[in-house]
Design a protein around this motif. Structure first.
Motif, PDB file in Angstrom:
ATOM      1  N   UNK A 231       0.984  -1.361   0.041  1.00  0.00           N
ATOM      2  CA  UNK A 231       0.137  -0.292   0.166  1.00  0.00           C
ATOM      3  C   UNK A 231       0.570   1.085  -0.048  1.00  0.00           C
ATOM      4  N   UNK A 232       2.080   1.161   0.698  1.00  0.00           N
ATOM      5  CA  UNK A 232       2.409   1.995   0.778  1.00  0.00           C
ATOM      6  C   UNK A 232       3.402   2.883  -0.357  1.00  0.00           C
ATOM      7  N   UNK A 233       3.897   2.241  -1.091  1.00  0.00           N
ATOM      8  CA  UNK A 233       4.371   1.802  -2.501  1.00  0.00           C
ATOM      9  C   UNK A 233       3.255   2.160  -3.932  1.00  0.00           C
ATOM     10  N   UNK A 234       2.151   2.154  -3.813  1.00  0.00           N
ATOM     11  CA  UNK A 234       0.926   2.223  -4.381  1.00  0.00           C
ATOM     12  C   UNK A 234       0.772   3.559  -4.298  1.00  0.00           C
ATOM     13  N   UNK A 235       0.721   4.343  -2.378  1.00  0.00           N
ATOM     14  CA  UNK A 235       0.832   5.970  -2.070  1.00  0.00           C
ATOM     15  C   UNK A 235       1.184   6.458  -2.946  1.00  0.00           C
ATOM     16  N   UNK A 236       2.624   6.164  -2.521  1.00  0.00           N
ATOM     17  CA  UNK A 236       4.137   6.549  -2.924  1.00  0.00           C
ATOM     18  C   UNK A 236       4.306   6.832  -4.758  1.00  0.00           C
ATOM     19  N   UNK A 237       3.586   5.345  -5.256  1.00  0.00           N
ATOM     20  CA  UNK A 237       3.247   6.275  -6.937  1.00  0.00           C
ATOM     21  C   UNK A 237       2.534   7.264  -7.483  1.00  0.00           C
ATOM     22  N   UNK A 238       1.726   6.960  -6.103  1.00  0.00           N
ATOM     23  CA  UNK A 238       0.360   7.555  -7.132  1.00  0.00           C
ATOM     24  C   UNK A 238       0.715   9.418  -6.663  1.00  0.00           C
ATOM     25  N   UNK A 239       1.317   9.481  -5.741  1.00  0.00           N
ATOM     26  CA  UNK A 239       2.222  11.361  -5.688  1.00  0.00           C
ATOM     27  C   UNK A 239       3.283  11.291  -6.447  1.00  0.00           C
ATOM     28  N   UNK A 240       4.007  10.437  -6.680  1.00  0.00           N
ATOM     29  CA  UNK A 240       4.219  10.656  -7.883  1.00  0.00           C
ATOM     30  C   UNK A 240       3.739  11.205  -9.005  1.00  0.00           C
ATOM     31  N   UNK A 241       2.840  10.352  -9.503  1.00  0.00           N
ATOM     32  CA  UNK A 241       2.282  10.925 -10.519  1.00  0.00           C
ATOM     33  C   UNK A 241       1.755  11.962 -10.339  1.00  0.00           C
ATOM     34  N   UNK A 242       1.356  12.237  -9.719  1.00  0.00           N
ATOM     35  CA  UNK A 242       0.567  13.794  -9.537  1.00  0.00           C
ATOM     36  C   UNK A 242       1.107  14.889  -9.569  1.00  0.00           C
ATOM     37  N   UNK A 243       2.719  14.565  -9.398  1.00  0.00           N
ATOM     38  CA  UNK A 243       3.989  15.638 -10.596  1.00  0.00           C
ATOM     39  C   UNK A 243       4.006  16.018 -11.475  1.00  0.00           C
ATOM     40  N   UNK A 244       3.631  14.792 -12.450  1.00  0.00           N
ATOM     41  CA  UNK A 244       3.605  14.312 -13.422  1.00  0.00           C
ATOM     42  C   UNK A 244       2.107  15.109 -14.593  1.00  0.00           C
ATOM     43  N   UNK A 245       2.432  15.842 -15.015  1.00  0.00           N
ATOM     44  CA  UNK A 245       0.936  16.654 -16.166  1.00  0.00           C
ATOM     45  C   UNK A 245       0.650  15.569 -17.029  1.00  0.00           C
ATOM     46  N   UNK A 246       2.317  14.952 -17.402  1.00  0.00           N
ATOM     47  CA  UNK A 246       1.345  14.127 -19.007  1.00  0.00           C
ATOM     48  C   UNK A 246       0.411  13.303 -18.474  1.00  0.00           C
ATOM     49  N   UNK A 247       0.599  12.397 -17.531  1.00  0.00           N
ATOM     50  CA  UNK A 247      -0.024  11.511 -17.180  1.00  0.00           C
ATOM     51  C   UNK A 247      -1.376  11.911 -15.952  1.00  0.00           C
ATOM     52  N   UNK A 248      -1.606  12.293 -16.590  1.00  0.00           N
ATOM     53  CA  UNK A 248      -3.283  13.222 -14.649  1.00  0.00           C
ATOM     54  C   UNK A 248      -3.866  12.274 -15.573  1.00  0.00           C
ATOM     55  N   UNK A 249      -4.208  11.693 -17.026  1.00  0.00           N
ATOM     56  CA  UNK A 249      -5.092  11.495 -17.791  1.00  0.00           C
ATOM     57  C   UNK A 249      -4.862   9.674 -17.145  1.00  0.00           C
ATOM     58  N   UNK A 250      -4.004   9.390 -17.215  1.00  0.00           N
ATOM     59  CA  UNK A 250      -3.746   8.128 -16.400  1.00  0.00           C
ATOM     60  C   UNK A 250      -4.599   8.163 -15.137  1.00  0.00           C
ATOM     61  N   UNK A 251      -3.999   8.713 -14.175  1.00  0.00           N
ATOM     62  CA  UNK A 251      -4.570   8.872 -12.665  1.00  0.00           C
ATOM     63  C   UNK A 251      -6.466   8.675 -13.053  1.00  0.00           C
ATOM     64  N   UNK A 252      -6.556   9.475 -13.838  1.00  0.00           N
ATOM     65  CA  UNK A 252      -8.038   9.816 -13.983  1.00  0.00           C
ATOM     66  C   UNK A 252      -8.887   8.311 -14.079  1.00  0.00           C
ATOM     67  N   UNK A 253      -7.950   7.557 -15.170  1.00  0.00           N
ATOM     68  CA  UNK A 253      -8.665   6.167 -15.551  1.00  0.00           C
ATOM     69  C   UNK A 253      -8.501   5.594 -14.673  1.00  0.00           C
ATOM     70  N   UNK A 254      -6.810   5.495 -13.848  1.00  0.00           N
ATOM     71  CA  UNK A 254      -6.423   4.583 -12.963  1.00  0.00           C
ATOM     72  C   UNK A 254      -7.740   4.721 -11.900  1.00  0.00           C
ATOM     73  N   UNK A 255      -8.070   6.009 -11.246  1.00  0.00           N
ATOM     74  CA  UNK A 255      -9.276   5.538 -10.410  1.00  0.00           C
ATOM     75  C   UNK A 255     -10.774   5.176 -10.878  1.00  0.00           C
ATOM     76  N   UNK A 256     -10.803   5.396 -12.086  1.00  0.00           N
ATOM     77  CA  UNK A 256     -12.317   5.233 -12.797  1.00  0.00           C
ATOM     78  C   UNK A 256     -12.836   3.355 -12.402  1.00  0.00           C
TER      79      UNK A 256
END
Length: 269
Positions: A231-256
């Protein structure tokens, strides 16, 4: 989890120059070369998918995880020749000996890399050493299917039985990850033609991220990662991806996607 970990993926296009040389098609223009090579390949195999040596590498994406954190990156023909992409990729193994993680890497990515490295006259002793240089590599190297220096997840999850192979997109989506529903590999030639390098690298990096998440789930299954560490590694990856604008869509698609899978749903509580 043993560090460093290096998750990677490649995207390729047909090497028209090498194909024309191989089949004596040098008198044709590029469009005609493409059609001729596709026709030859269909006659041989029933598919347009070219022989491995004729796959020119357009992009290598990687996700590097070590004691200092994580970093997502891409090497593409936007700024590098194929030879330069390969030199930079192969240099990693001369500096470190990461756990290499892929999806179908043993069947496709690594053989293509080796063919293309030989085409350009490059060397990769640390990647290919099976004990000739370092005797310890006899027992754990990147080539042996059953060693743990290179984990081809498609192969491992199929229990090394080709009849059980699955697509990365399907497994990622089933587990509640983003998958790659908005992109397909066959779009790569058109992306390069249109100079859409951001689209190409974002697609390749998305494959790497899906592979990384499946790898974490694989380690959890094997008991090599505790649930809280997972869970910690998942959260760390989420936090890292939040700093990567090109993957905003990836994060949204993952959450869905996660909302349809009970375990993955907990990532976004």
């Amino acid at each position: 989890m043993r560090l460093p970990v290096f998750v990677f993926d490649i995207e390729t296009i047909t090497d028209l120059k090498a194909g024309a040389h191989l089949y004596q098609l040098n008198n044709l223009n590029d469009d005609d070369k493409t059609q001729a090579l596709n026709k030859i390949r269909r006659q041989d195999s029933g598919s347009d998918f070219q022989r491995l040596p004729l796959h020119q590498i357009a992009c290598i994406s990687g996700f590097w995880i070590d004691e200092k954190g994580m970093r997502l990156f891409s090497l593409s023909q936007k700024d590098n020749t194929e030879a330069e992409i390969l030199e930079k990729f192969l240099s990693v193994f001369e500096k470190r000996q990461p756990v290499l993680v892929s999806w179908n890497g043993a069947q496709f990515d690594l053989p293509v890399i080796l063919y293309r490295a030989m085409y350009h006259g490059l060397s990769a002793p640390s990647l290919l050493d099976q004990g000739e240089i370092d005797q310890q590599r006899r027992y754990n190297n990147y080539q042996n299917r059953y060693h743990h220096q290179h984990i081809d997840l498609m192969d491992a999850l199929a229990l090394f039985n080709g009849r059980n192979f699955q697509k990365l997109d399907d497994v990622a989506h089933m587990f509640g990850f983003a998958g790659k529903r908005e992109g397909k590999g066959y779009q790569v030639p058109e992306q390069i033609k249109q100079q859409d390098w951001l689209g190409l690298t974002s697609y390749c990096e998305g494959n790497v991220l899906n592979t990384w998440f499946i790898y974490l789930r694989w380690l959890l299954l094997k008991g090599q990662l505790l649930r809280e560490d997972h869970q910690d590694l998942i959260k760390s990856t989420q936090q890292y991806l939040a700093t990567q604008p090109q993957h905003e869509g990836f994060l949204a698609q993952w959450q869905q996607s996660a909302q349809s899978t009970p375990f993955s749903q907990t990532f976004f509580d």
